[in-house]
Structure formats: structure tokens, C-alpha cells
Design a protein around this motif. Sequence first.
Motif, PDB file in Angstrom:
ATOM      1  N   ALA A 245       0.938  -1.371   0.030  1.00  0.00           N
ATOM      2  CA  ALA A 245       0.071   0.145   0.004  1.00  0.00           C
ATOM      3  C   ALA A 245       0.881   1.300  -0.062  1.00  0.00           C
ATOM      4  O   ALA A 245       2.064   0.932   0.152  1.00  0.00           O
ATOM      5  N   ALA A 246       0.264   2.396  -0.380  1.00  0.00           N
ATOM      6  CA  ALA A 246       1.045   3.634  -0.444  1.00  0.00           C
ATOM      7  C   ALA A 246       0.866   4.028   0.796  1.00  0.00           C
ATOM      8  O   ALA A 246      -0.135   4.705   1.708  1.00  0.00           O
ATOM      9  N   TYR A 247       2.344   4.697   1.644  1.00  0.00           N
ATOM     10  CA  TYR A 247       2.460   5.079   2.969  1.00  0.00           C
ATOM     11  C   TYR A 247       2.431   6.551   2.935  1.00  0.00           C
ATOM     12  O   TYR A 247       3.602   6.910   2.058  1.00  0.00           O
ATOM     13  N   VAL A 248       2.063   7.260   3.762  1.00  0.00           N
ATOM     14  CA  VAL A 248       2.370   8.788   4.051  1.00  0.00           C
ATOM     15  C   VAL A 248       2.728   9.117   5.277  1.00  0.00           C
ATOM     16  O   VAL A 248       2.174   8.526   6.274  1.00  0.00           O
ATOM     17  N   CYS A 249       4.172   9.589   5.531  1.00  0.00           N
ATOM     18  CA  CYS A 249       4.573   9.715   6.811  1.00  0.00           C
ATOM     19  C   CYS A 249       4.358  11.094   7.205  1.00  0.00           C
ATOM     20  O   CYS A 249       4.489  11.941   6.552  1.00  0.00           O
ATOM     21  N   ALA A 250       4.443  11.108   8.665  1.00  0.00           N
ATOM     22  CA  ALA A 250       4.182  12.671   9.198  1.00  0.00           C
ATOM     23  C   ALA A 250       4.338  12.674  10.555  1.00  0.00           C
ATOM     24  O   ALA A 250       4.501  11.639  11.104  1.00  0.00           O
ATOM     25  N   VAL A 251       4.300  13.887  11.140  1.00  0.00           N
ATOM     26  CA  VAL A 251       4.368  14.047  12.494  1.00  0.00           C
ATOM     27  C   VAL A 251       3.154  15.177  12.875  1.00  0.00           C
ATOM     28  O   VAL A 251       2.783  16.065  12.250  1.00  0.00           O
ATOM     29  N   GLU A 252       2.443  14.440  13.580  1.00  0.00           N
ATOM     30  CA  GLU A 252       1.032  15.139  14.347  1.00  0.00           C
ATOM     31  C   GLU A 252       1.125  15.578  15.771  1.00  0.00           C
ATOM     32  O   GLU A 252       1.823  14.839  16.511  1.00  0.00           O
ATOM     33  N   ALA A 253       0.517  16.584  16.185  1.00  0.00           N
ATOM     34  CA  ALA A 253       0.949  17.347  17.427  1.00  0.00           C
ATOM     35  C   ALA A 253      -0.299  17.736  18.015  1.00  0.00           C
ATOM     36  O   ALA A 253      -1.210  18.158  17.216  1.00  0.00           O
ATOM     37  N   VAL A 254      -0.485  17.973  19.333  1.00  0.00           N
ATOM     38  CA  VAL A 254      -1.621  18.410  19.942  1.00  0.00           C
ATOM     39  C   VAL A 254      -1.495  19.839  20.040  1.00  0.00           C
ATOM     40  O   VAL A 254      -2.724  20.788  20.240  1.00  0.00           O
ATOM     41  N   LEU A 255      -0.426  20.778  19.684  1.00  0.00           N
ATOM     42  CA  LEU A 255      -0.489  22.028  19.544  1.00  0.00           C
ATOM     43  C   LEU A 255       0.372  22.221  18.413  1.00  0.00           C
ATOM     44  O   LEU A 255       0.446  21.487  17.562  1.00  0.00           O
TER      45      LEU A 255
END
Length: 517
Positions: A245-255
Motif C-alpha cells: 500500500a502507499a504510505y504517507v509519513c508525518a508528525v502530528e501534534a496536539v499544539l
Amino acid sequence: MVFSAKLGRQLILVVLAGLSGFTHGSPSCTGEQADTTACLRQELGEADAALNAAWKARQASAHPALKSQLLSNQQAWIKERNTRCQLPTGTDSRADWLDRLVTSDRMSICVLRETRLRTTELGQMGKTAGAPRYSSLSDFLKIAPLSRSAGKWFFEVSLDRGAIARWQNEVGGKWPTRFWVGCAAPKIDYDIGVKITVLPDDTGGVETVGFAIDLDQGVAHFQQNGNWLRGGSSRNDPHKIRSGAAYVCAVEAVLNIQTLIDRKLATVNFGESPFRYAPLAGFLPLHTGFQWVQGGETADRRVYFDYRQLQENPATATIFTKEEFATPRDSGEGLAPNTARIAQLDLDCTTEQFTERALTLVAKDGNRVAMLFEDRGLDHRPGMDTVGGRFARTLCFLRKHRITLPSIDVQDSWEEMQSPVSNLRIFEAKGRRQLIDGMLVAKLMNETDAPVNIHGRPSRALVAVSAYDCKDLTSTPLVRVRYDERRVPLGIDFFGEQGVMRLEKNRQRMANACAGK
């Protein structure tokens, strides 16, 4: 730092009321406890209770004529939250909702953030029911600009824990600051990543988390300050993931993570700069930074291609195009107007047809306003006289002959060749050749005394890569890039027709190269 893998989303109830029995304020969980599922569930419940109290207070103080409008406004926010956090609807109770929500760190962090922002927004509302849009999703989500479905890739994230804790206290938050670092495959509803928690009294230094994903073997590895956890190699108990499958990488934060990046409290490095710690052998940077080169222009838009993709394995190359518009355009997806459109395309070499896999829209202020990852069914067969058509032919040619393009720049040492005209000098990058199955790939640079006008800017240098069939030395131009006097790319073109070399001296030079002389 806690590892997590989500194997598919459960149905989640969307209601306005909150849970009873939760108090708002600083979570009671401290130390390592803050990373536990129980503490995350407690924090979500407290945020939900605070939102419920803010909603009731706003509804009670609203003018009777505005109550229905306020309700519509809240329902619109819920819909937007579900879209941002990718929450499907269902029929669970609120308690079950929390239980299932905490099975996904990524969704939990998103819901925490959206809930707190909405609570603040409700408290700041005036006597009208309208509420301003509080943020762009790109403020909280730092995402790689491309997806990967094959290969071995690495990226890393550095967080200054003590400085982030102080910043969180400055902006009025006493809860843990949570981050999710990982990759997601939206099409199969799966993600793999790590959760990082920074407590309000954290005094730690810089922590760097490395993420290595092997999409060929279906495994992932995690690194903390240079130390590979759980073995760190495929022979030492890696984390198994879903492949294909195609993967998208990221960083997510609460602020607001963009604020942290701007203040140098956080660094997200997909490969645009050297890594702090070495990746595993055989892993490449997830993304080395686009070098967009203008490939076409119409009345009010500019079209670019990312030709660096051709320098990786052409068999798995992903095609990216970017269109920039002079004025905001409606996407046609019912989304906000945009001034740039980035498309990720799949190419069928049999039909020479593109299929749009993913779409990114960019607002006028530069923020990403939408990302759609799905088979959109938008097929296009470009004409062969267009840049897109020639680009398709180039990529299919490279795939067929298993050729990888060398670097295209003007920094190499060059050896002068014979020129057919007086004001043109031809240089060959002699050390940058490859011979595969009777096909010689050579790089050349042309310099002109008189500048050539490319898209309204003067150019004196043209760098080209051509393939020579060693049987008859016919030449197939693959990529040609124009540079200005500061060596900035101005324009690109692909795939010219096959033809013979114009000068016998240069023909003999290529014949010698084919013969290994």
C-alpha cells in the motif's frame, strides 16, 4: 516513547454531549504513567467534559434567535473534526467511543487537539453564533510531500523536551504535549508509529526519534537518540507492518507544530538535510526535497515536474506534478479555493495514461488546505507533443531499459566535445556514464554565448542526459534542463525523437565508450 500500530478503525459515535464524571484541569497522571492508555483515555475524557461545559455555557448565553444557528455551527465543527481526524461514524456509546479511540494514538492526538481548540473557540465567541476558522490543518500536521509504496525509507524528528514544556506552559496548557511520529496507509486504513509525551515539568534535552520503514519486507524500525529499539534490524525482531500500500509519513501534534519548528524547538527532517543519526544500511532518505523545474505554461498557470524521481529506481518512480495558478481556483472537490495543486500520478506504460492517486491543494498563504489519498479515477492520456506526454515516454523508456538517470546539475567536471555551431560549446561529463544492456547513458552540457529566453528568463546552459544504442549509436534525449546564470533551473523538457549524432568525431567518442575504450 510508545509504539503503536492500528489495524483498522472501529466505528465511532459523533454526539454533542460529553461524558459525565470527568473534571477539567491538569491530568493526575505523571511520569511514565502519562504514556499509558488509561491516562490518555482520562485526558480525552477531561477534554471532552470541558468542551461539553463550554458548549452548554455558550448555548445558555446565546440569544434565542441564534440558538439554532449555534447548533448548526457546532454540527459543522463536528463534521470538520471527523474529517481532520479521519473518524467514521457509528453507534457506539460514549464510553465505548473513548475505549476505541485510544487504540489509535494518531486519532487520539488529533481529537485532543481539535477538542481543546474548539473549547477555547466557544469561550471566545461573541453574541453571534458564527465562529472563525481557528487554524489550518498544516499547523499541526507536518507531512511528507510524497507517499511511498515500495523501497526502504528513513526520516527523523527531534524535539527539545524542556523547551517544549516551557512553551506549553507559556500558552496556558498544563496537560502533556503529545506527538505522533509515523506513517499511515489511508487506503487500507492502517498506520504505524510512535507516541511521544512531553510533561509540563519536563526538563529534558533534545530527543531524536528515527523511523525506518521497509515496504519491500513489510517491517518498520524505530530509533531513539541513535539507538535502535527492539533490535533495529530485520533479523532482530522488527515491527511487522502491512505492505503493498502507499504510505504517507508525518508528525502530528496536539499544539501548533509549525510554531515549534519556527522557534527551533522541533525539527522534522524527511531527508532535506543531513540526519543526526545514521539510518540502517540500505535505507534512503524518505524525501530529499523537490527541485521543481518549470515544464509548461498557459495563460494563468505554471506547470512543474519533479524530475528527481527519475533518479531513483525508475521501475518504482512516483510521478509528481505541480500547477500554480495566478488566482485562487475552486478544486472541484467542494474544498477551499487554492492557488497550487500537487498531484501524485501512476503511469500505465502500455496505454501511456496517467491515473491520479493523490491530490494536495495549497492555499494562497502557503498552507496545505486538503490532501486526498484515494484512487480518484481521473485518467488522462496526454498528447505526445506536450511536456506531460514526453515525460511519460521518458519514464517508460527508463523502465524498459532499467536505466537510472544520473544527477542533473552543472557542478561536474566537463570535457569539451566538438560543436556543430560557432556560438555553442558542448561538454560531456565523462565520468558520469553507465552502460546497461548495450545502452550507454551519457550526460552533456551545452553553453551558448547568446542567452536563450526560457519562460521569460535568460539561459546560457543546457544540461541533457541522452541514451545511446551501442548497436547503431542512435541517440534518444531523455531529460534536458535549462539553467540561468546563477545556475538555478529555469525549465525542463523530456524525450525527443531518436536520431543520429551530427558529428563523426563525437560519434566515434561514444563508440569508444560503448566498447569500453
